[in-house]
Write a protein that holds these residues in place. Structure first.
Motif, short mmCIF file in Angstrom:
data_model
loop_
_atom_site.label_atom_id
_atom_site.label_comp_id
_atom_site.label_asym_id
_atom_site.label_seq_id
_atom_site.Cartn_x
_atom_site.Cartn_y
_atom_site.Cartn_z
N PHE A 43 -49.29 -1.86 19.71
CA PHE A 43 -50.94 -3.31 19.04
C PHE A 43 -51.50 -2.55 20.70
O PHE A 43 -52.75 -3.60 20.87
N ALA A 51 -55.59 -6.51 15.37
CA ALA A 51 -53.90 -6.14 15.19
C ALA A 51 -53.47 -7.33 13.87
O ALA A 51 -52.35 -7.57 13.30
N LYS B 26 -50.88 -9.97 18.71
CA LYS B 26 -50.84 -9.50 20.31
C LYS B 26 -49.85 -10.36 21.30
O LYS B 26 -49.38 -10.50 22.37
N ASN C 27 -55.00 -6.29 27.85
CA ASN C 27 -55.02 -4.66 27.05
C ASN C 27 -54.48 -3.65 28.41
O ASN C 27 -52.93 -3.53 28.47
#
Lengths: 106, 106, 106, 106
Positions: A43, A51, B26, C27
């Motif tokens: 992810f 996602a 996420k 991220n």
């Protein structure tokens, strides 16, 4: 298949391979970290929208299912080795969360 | 309580608090990493023997049950948000593992 | 090579590939979780003694170096993107730890 | 303070507290997972924009610095205990990445 049957299959699987010695609590916690890490990696570069739609891509969907399965299998195995009832523990926790975080319109 | 009832309670819990917007794939993967990290922290300095006996210490036992519950709750919620059947995914994976890792005396 | 040069190389590396858009804080935290998960997976089934001796096995040694490098690279990149001085932050923390955990024979 | 001085301080810190026995490779990998989990927890419910601006909130900024410091300290300690040169390992990896992922306009 029920959760109890899955627990028993994991138990038989480990026994049939003489893997019980590897399945110590510390090792299983590390294995769980490893699998959650793999899930994270799937992810990490997706946008939030990508996602949400991850099951629309057949290859990604297969990988996501696979990693979620691995996390589930190690979690089940860890709880079994420790003698913890996963559902009972989760229920106790959600009961507590109901009090800690009262709903908006109660 | 069954797994299906637990899934439904998690769903209702999020809805009653307007938390559904936070529960993106996420974010839930990150929450799962966070809880597995807390579980790791409970075991990190224990010897292998202390880890096996962790439920004998009432305080540690409560913490271990609590963290295993948190991992379970976020895993269930992530699978639900994605539309993945946790037990079916785990069963498919264990079927595959049976072939990848043949038992010792087959 | 110094740490500062490594930070700069990571920055140039991302810029030359147009990867800066992917390198958001969330991220990069997920990428860090992913790499720590891979490191965990290398050690999960080793006995404590095998883990101590992991660099004696050339293949395992290469994998351990590789995963430690990946963790380092994402940690450096995350700190850089956030504008955090890694060494200064670590020094502040170790100063605090000196007070929180007094030495045995002081 | 240089990275080498930080490595030495971590070494002295563990020795002064008789913690060297706890600092086995497996335990340190678990500690690293624990700290990355705490970092994940700080970011899990933030929107991408809130995450970018996390240092603007003084409390959150202190927590983020703190967790990044903890990750750094355990990573440094793990590499030291294993006898791995963190910067050299990272440089080798980034050299390899340059070949694996060619830049866009070369």
């Amino acid at each position: 298949m029920t959760l109890d049957e899955l627990i028993q299959r994991q138990r038989d699987f480990a026994a049939a391979r003489d893997w019980e010695g590897f399945h110590t609590p510390k090792n299983l916690v590390m294995a769980l970290s490893g699998e959650v890490g793999e899930l994270s990696a799937l992810f990490q570069w997706l946008t939030p929208d990508e996602a949400v739609a991850c099951l629309d891509d057949p290859d990604l969907a297969a990988n996501v299912r696979d990693e979620i399965a691995d996390v589930t299998l190690y979690l089940i195995r860890l709880a079994d080795v420790l003698g913890i009832d996963l559902i009972a523990a989760a229920r106790t926790k959600i009961d507590r969360n109901e009090h800690r975080f009262p709903p908006l319109h109660s």
